[in-house]
Design an enzyme around this catalytic site. Structure first.
Site, PDB file in Angstrom:
ATOM      1  N   ASP A  22      24.902  46.902  70.788  1.00  0.00           N
ATOM      2  CA  ASP A  22      26.174  46.127  70.729  1.00  0.00           C
ATOM      3  C   ASP A  22      25.914  46.232  72.679  1.00  0.00           C
ATOM      4  OD1 ASP A  22      29.479  46.404  70.879  1.00  0.00           O
ATOM      5  OD2 ASP A  22      28.898  48.366  71.637  1.00  0.00           O
ATOM      6  N   ASP A  24      29.867  46.347  74.672  1.00  0.00           N
ATOM      7  CA  ASP A  24      29.808  46.994  75.584  1.00  0.00           C
ATOM      8  C   ASP A  24      30.970  48.092  75.012  1.00  0.00           C
ATOM      9  OD1 ASP A  24      32.851  44.075  76.918  1.00  0.00           O
ATOM     10  OD2 ASP A  24      31.539  43.714  75.139  1.00  0.00           O
ATOM     11  N   ASP A 183      28.528  51.648  69.396  1.00  0.00           N
ATOM     12  CA  ASP A 183      29.405  52.674  69.924  1.00  0.00           C
ATOM     13  C   ASP A 183      30.132  53.309  68.849  1.00  0.00           C
ATOM     14  OD1 ASP A 183      30.485  49.723  70.895  1.00  0.00           O
ATOM     15  OD2 ASP A 183      32.152  51.484  71.888  1.00  0.00           O
TER      16      ASP A 183
END
Length: 227
Positions: A22, A24, A183
């Site tokens: 991922d 961001d 995240d």
């Protein structure tokens, strides 16, 4: 894949051929730039800015959902104002999406180390595709990635598994050969549905919730731990 199979694969990590990151909240702290764009959008619409702390808890489902959450915060009709607000946000963000974003700790050291070990690296993000490569290049990490998939490349976004499958195909790999690193619960759920193992960073954007509650295969405090 069963929990015992996950455990066995994690005990022998060299079996992974690709790592799908991922962006961001995992590799890059982009909240400062996103918050500025959201605040400018709200001001354009006649409302007070939300501030970076609030915006940090609104991330994880792409630009459209971020704007929807901002409109609801401002007490606006998210259905009728969404198209206009999203256009304003994309204008502001597109003008200034690299000014304040910074790599998380150890990312710049970890990526070349992973490439040197033979892993194929890719990005699978819910941000618009055309805003991925310029950010990677600005932060001087673009050369480490063989492929990237954005939130507008397919009809669906994470947590749907399709973006991860598409990313794996770009790496010429099958799901079982890939490790997902993210995240948020969206990354964990997408990886589970895609048949991929998943590592979660504890410092990212997960709506203010502890990522451990999503039961990833393991939690790391630094990307460097993957090496």
């Amino acid at each position: 894949m069963s929990s015992s199979e996950y455990a066995a694969r994690l005990a022998n990590p060299i079996r992974y051929k690709g790592i799908i990151f991922d962006l961001d909240g995992t590799l890059v702290d982009t909240v400062p730039d996103l918050a500025v764009a959201i605040d400018r959008t709200l001001v354009d619409l006649g409302h007070a800015p939300a501030g970076e702390i609030r915006v940090r808890d609104w991330l994880g489902n792409g630009a459209s959902k971020l704007v929807e959450r901002a409109l609801r915060f401002a007490g606006m009709d998210a259905m009728h104002e969404h198209e206009r607000a999203l256009a304003l946000f994309m204008q502001h963000f597109g003008e200034e999406f690299t000014s304040r974003s910074r790599l998380f700790h150890d990312v710049l050291e970890a990526l070349p180390a992973l490439v040197a070990r033979g892993y194929r690296l890719a990005i699978c993000s819910n941000r618009p595709s055309h805003l991925i490569k310029p950010l990677l290049d600005h932060l001087q990490i673009g050369s480490f990635f063989s492929a990237w998939v954005g939130g507008d490349d397919l009809p669906v976004k994470k947590p749907d598994p399709m973006p991860l499958w598409h990313t794996a195909r770009k790496l010429a790999l099958v799901p079982r050969d890939c490790l997902v690193v993210g995240d948020s619960i969206n990354d964990v759920d997408a990886a589970r549905s895609a048949g991929m193992a998943v590592a979660a960073v504890h410092y990212g954007y997960n709506y203010g919730q502890d990522i451990r509650m999503s039961s990833p295969d393991f939690v790391i405090s630094s990307i460097l731990e993957l090496t």
